[in-house]
Design an enzyme around this catalytic site. Structure first.
Site, PDB file in Angstrom:
ATOM      1  N   LYS A 107       0.823  -1.213   0.000  1.00  0.00           N
ATOM      2  CA  LYS A 107       0.000   0.000   0.000  1.00  0.00           C
ATOM      3  C   LYS A 107       0.854   1.259   0.000  1.00  0.00           C
ATOM      4  O   LYS A 107       0.467   2.265  -0.573  1.00  0.00           O
ATOM      5  CB  LYS A 107      -0.956   0.006   1.202  1.00  0.00           C
ATOM      6  N   LYS A 149      -4.118 -10.688  -7.271  1.00  0.00           N
ATOM      7  CA  LYS A 149      -5.334 -11.116  -6.563  1.00  0.00           C
ATOM      8  C   LYS A 149      -6.449 -10.114  -6.879  1.00  0.00           C
ATOM      9  O   LYS A 149      -6.182  -8.945  -7.176  1.00  0.00           O
ATOM     10  CB  LYS A 149      -5.069 -11.233  -5.061  1.00  0.00           C
ATOM     11  N   LYS A 154     -10.289  -4.218  -5.750  1.00  0.00           N
ATOM     12  CA  LYS A 154     -10.938  -3.073  -6.365  1.00  0.00           C
ATOM     13  C   LYS A 154      -9.902  -2.103  -6.943  1.00  0.00           C
ATOM     14  O   LYS A 154     -10.099  -1.534  -8.012  1.00  0.00           O
ATOM     15  CB  LYS A 154     -11.790  -2.371  -5.310  1.00  0.00           C
TER      16      LYS A 154
END
Ligand code: AMP
Ligand code: TRP
Length: 355
Positions: free
Chosen positions: A133, A218, A221
């Site tokens: 992230k 994977k 969104k």
């Protein structure tokens, strides 16, 4: 008498309170099939199991985790309600379990702060989700994104939950939560007292990692490679047509390798066992092409998801009912959380306020 039967003198195992289940998801818009097949379906199974076994299931919309990366203030409220609608529509029965919003129970952040003071920074820097992230949000990596796993450990340990249904990508955070429990217990639990926190373990579904339609990453969104849980049938079928399968299967009569095919994985999550076997057989013997497998999956997804979609429409029209459910959940959770916190503050040597 069989060999396994207990000797007549054996006492039955002591009966404590039933184990507690805790899990959470961020309110990042409507859920996708990765969330559903990796985690939410297991939540629903555990709620069903709780009818027989008395498991205590608590599920949380973790809005305070969601604000650790850039987000739209105007959209957050609606997303929290959308998340609640998805859970309830998928079968999280509020008469049988507890559903609430993280920020409604302030003890989560309080406990997270205490954990901040006992865990070294080095362990947080090793977290894969943080590394990924912070790559994605390079311009603004908040301290909250770094300390995210401490809040997650607090979520779970506040309720002394031991069963945590999550997808595979959360296993590392669960290991970290166990480490937090051990550290706290080692440092603050008086000798011979019961440990303050039990060690939680992940509960994985049979399909703990769903790949995206691109077959590269994977399903998520942020990559735009997802199928939405509430998507219409026609749109799902269209997406499946273009979905990545086994790259070695160039022609229809090449035998396929179901074990590496995402379409087969999704069959395992939603199709009846007999059909899953048939897909496996027909793929390896090349009697079915990828198109056949995809069409069968489209049919089964439709059968599985249509009732969820309809229920979600119904609930979206009754936001008051959803808010009431969340308020009931928060009330119950605040009471459990405060009981834990009283013990935590005491064991850490904090002075209780008089009166
Ligand atoms: P997130 O949307 O990342 O907050 O994830 C919520 C839950 O869904 C977590 O338990 C994740 O492990 C699970 N999850 C998310 N994406 C996937 C995926 N592609 N496959 C399996 N589980 C997933
Ligand atoms: N970190 C989890 C995710 O990204 C969400 C989460 C927060 C969670 N707190 C939790 C999951 C506690 C299980 C238990 O998906």
């Amino acid at each position: 008498m069989t060999e396994q039967a207990p000797a007549p003198t054996d006492k039955p195992a002591p009966k404590g309170p039933p184990p507690r289940v805790f899990s959470g998801m961020q309110p990042s818009g409507t859920l996708h099939l990765g969330n559903y097949m990796g985690a939410l379906k297991t939540w629903v199974d555990l709620v069903d199991e709780s009818r027989r076994t008395g498991l205590d299931c608590i599920f949380c919309i973790v809005d305070q985790h969601a604000i650790t990366v850039d987000y739209d203030v105007k959209e957050l409220r609606a997303k929290v309600v959308d998340a609640a609608v998805c859970y309830l529509a998928a079968g999280i029965d509020p008469a049988q379990c507890t559903l609430f919003v993280q920020s409604h129970v302030p003890q989560h952040t309080e406990l997270a702060w205490y954990f901040n003071t006992i865990m070294p920074m080095g362990e947080l820097g090793r977290m894969t989700q943080f590394k990924e992230k912070s790559e994605q949000h390079r311009q603004s990596v908040s301290t909250g994104l770094f300390t995210y796993p401490l809040l997650m450990a607090a979520d779970i340990l506040l309720y002394r939950a031991t069963i945590v249904p999550v997808g595979e990508d959360q296993v590392q955070h669960l290991e970290f939560s166990r480490e937090v429990a051990r550290k706290f217990n080692g440092r603050f639990t008086p000798k011979r007292a019961r440990p303050t926190f039990p060690e939680p373990a992940p509960r994985l579904s049979a399909t703990p990692r769903i790949m995206g339609l691109d077959g590269m990453h994977k399903m998520s969104k942020s990559r735009g490679n997802e199928i939405g849980l509430l998507e219409e049938d026609a749109s799902i079928r269209k997406k499946l047509k273009g979905a990545f399968t086994d790259p070695q299967r160039m022609r229809r009569d090449d035998p396929g390798r179901p074990e590496i095919c995402n379409i087969y994985t999704m069959h395992r999550a939603v199709s009846p066992p007999a059909l899953v076997e048939e897909v496996q057989r027909s793929c390896t013997s090349a009697s079915w092409g990828c198109g056949d497998c995809k069409e069968a999956l489209g049919n089964n997804l439709s059968a599985h998801l249509t009732p969820i979609r309809l229920k979600a429409k119904e609930l979206t029209a009754k936001p008051e009912q959803v808010h009431d459910t969340l308020a009931d959940g928060a009330r119950r959770c605040r009471a459990i959380a405060e009981e834990t916190m009283r013990e935590v503050r005491d064991r850490m040597g904090l002075v209780p306020a008089k009166g």
